[in-house]
Design an enzyme around this catalytic site. Structure first.
Site, PDB file in Angstrom:
ATOM      1  N   GLY A  15       0.778  -1.504  -0.077  1.00 55.91           N
ATOM      2  CA  GLY A  15       0.003   0.014   0.171  1.00 55.91           C
ATOM      3  C   GLY A  15       0.723   1.141   0.050  1.00 55.91           C
ATOM      4  O   GLY A  15       0.127   2.245   0.021  1.00 55.91           O
ATOM      5  N   HIS A  16       2.063   1.059   0.350  1.00 50.13           N
ATOM      6  CA  HIS A  16       2.938   2.494  -0.043  1.00 50.13           C
ATOM      7  C   HIS A  16       3.800   2.152  -1.201  1.00 50.13           C
ATOM      8  O   HIS A  16       4.004   3.306  -1.619  1.00 50.13           O
ATOM      9  CB  HIS A  16       3.876   2.106   1.409  1.00 50.13           C
ATOM     10  CG  HIS A  16       3.430   2.396   2.668  1.00 50.13           C
ATOM     11  ND1 HIS A  16       3.278   3.527   3.348  1.00 50.13           N
ATOM     12  CD2 HIS A  16       2.514   1.597   3.318  1.00 50.13           C
ATOM     13  CE1 HIS A  16       2.624   3.464   4.593  1.00 50.13           C
ATOM     14  NE2 HIS A  16       2.321   2.093   4.659  1.00 50.13           N
TER      15      HIS A  16
END
Length: 315
Positions: A15-16
């Site tokens: 997600g990063h």
């Protein structure tokens, strides 16, 4: 003029990594060379077979360069190690790059990595914080850690009927808060790390720049609520919905804190159904689609803000 060099350091989680890569590609489109850096184990798992001109890769150590099985390392211990090992390996990488003739114009660091900015300062390299979530989420953390809203949030958590008011935002209830505020929270290190981000930003000699995902009126109002920070809306680069929402419908967890398949089915049927609620949700989705196109196209809000950010780096 020499090509601008940006070192983009991101936390080793999907997600990063995904929004960071999207941001890297945007910068490359403006003629910037980006060195994308994440933890060694995460970098080794990435598919790097398709080369992109202007993009190179590097890694820092998080203490687990060969990786580890999920559940075998406590999150709090991991965050200590990623800071300890990551700081030193980042320091070594920047020093080596300088010795080889590469001086980064800027180090962009992502959520959960405030120590990156401290290392960049050692080499007198400007550091810019990339917040890979909406500005409204950052607003909640900002008022919690900087503006004394801890009691407001505590009351809202203890009583789900309480509505919380934050500057620049509509009234929120307990389920609208970032889930790190809600116990039980296995990632106890998250809130102290977010607080550290603000402490690092406040150490800047001038108003710090924070790159945020922002495209609509609500996000614009949330950005106005910040004092002494230069928030730059560069969205839409990501889609990062809350884990407790699905297409505009809030899902309900069971007693164990899990979302069951039947609950997901219920929400999908509501979203895709022919009822008034489903039609409203699909209409909103189309609105977001058009807003995204407008922001991303040439001379759109995202395009203008990114150009201004790159122009500032070249000065």
């Amino acid at each position: 003029m020499a090509q601008l060099q940006v070192l983009l350091v991101t936390f080793p989680a999907q997600g990063h990594i995904n929004p960071s890569l999207q941001f890297a590609k945007k910068l490359i489109g403006y003629g910037v060379h980006v060195t994308f850096m994440t933890a060694a184990a995460a970098l080794n798992r990435m598919n790097k077979t398709s080369t992109v001109d202007g993009l190179s890769y590097a890694s820092f150590s998080d203490g687990y360069d060969e990786g580890f099985k999920r559940g075998t390392v406590e999150p709090d211990h991991y965050m200590v190690e990623v800071k300890r090992c990551g700081s030193q390996s980042l320091r070594d990488f920047i020093a080596k790059s300088i010795n080889q003739g590469t001086k980064f114009n800027c180090v962009v660091y992502c959520t959960l990595l405030p120590w990156v900015a401290l290392v960049a300062r050692e080499f007198q390299i400007p550091a810019t914080f990339f917040w890979n979530q909406p500005a409204s989420v950052l607003n909640v953390y900002y008022h919690s850690f900087k503006k004394g809203f801890e009691k407001v949030i505590k009351n809202g958590i203890e009583d789900s009927s309480v509505l919380m008011e934050f500057p620049g935002m509509p009234l929120l209830c307990r389920n609208d808060l970032p889930w790190f505020f809600i116990n039980p929270n296995p990632f106890t290190m998250a809130l102290p790390t977010f607080k550290e981000h603000f402490e690092v930003l406040d150490q800047e000699k001038t108003n710090p720049t924070v790159l945020v995902n922002s495209i609509d009126e609500l996000e614009a109002e949330a950005m106005k609520a910040f004092e002494n920070y230069n928030l730059v809306g560069i969205g839409p680069l990501i889609k990062n919905p809350s884990e407790t929402s699905l297409g505009g419908v809030r899902v309900t967890k069971n007693e164990e804190g899990l979302v069951e398949g039947c609950e997901i089915k219920r929400c999908l049927e509501l979203v895709m159904g022919g009822g008034e609620r489903g039609e409203e949700i699909r209409k909103n989705a189309e609105k977001w689609k058009e807003l995204t196109k407008e922001a991303a196209k040439e001379n759109g809000s995202s395009d203008k803000n990114l150009k201004a950010f790159v122009d500032e780096l070249s000065r």
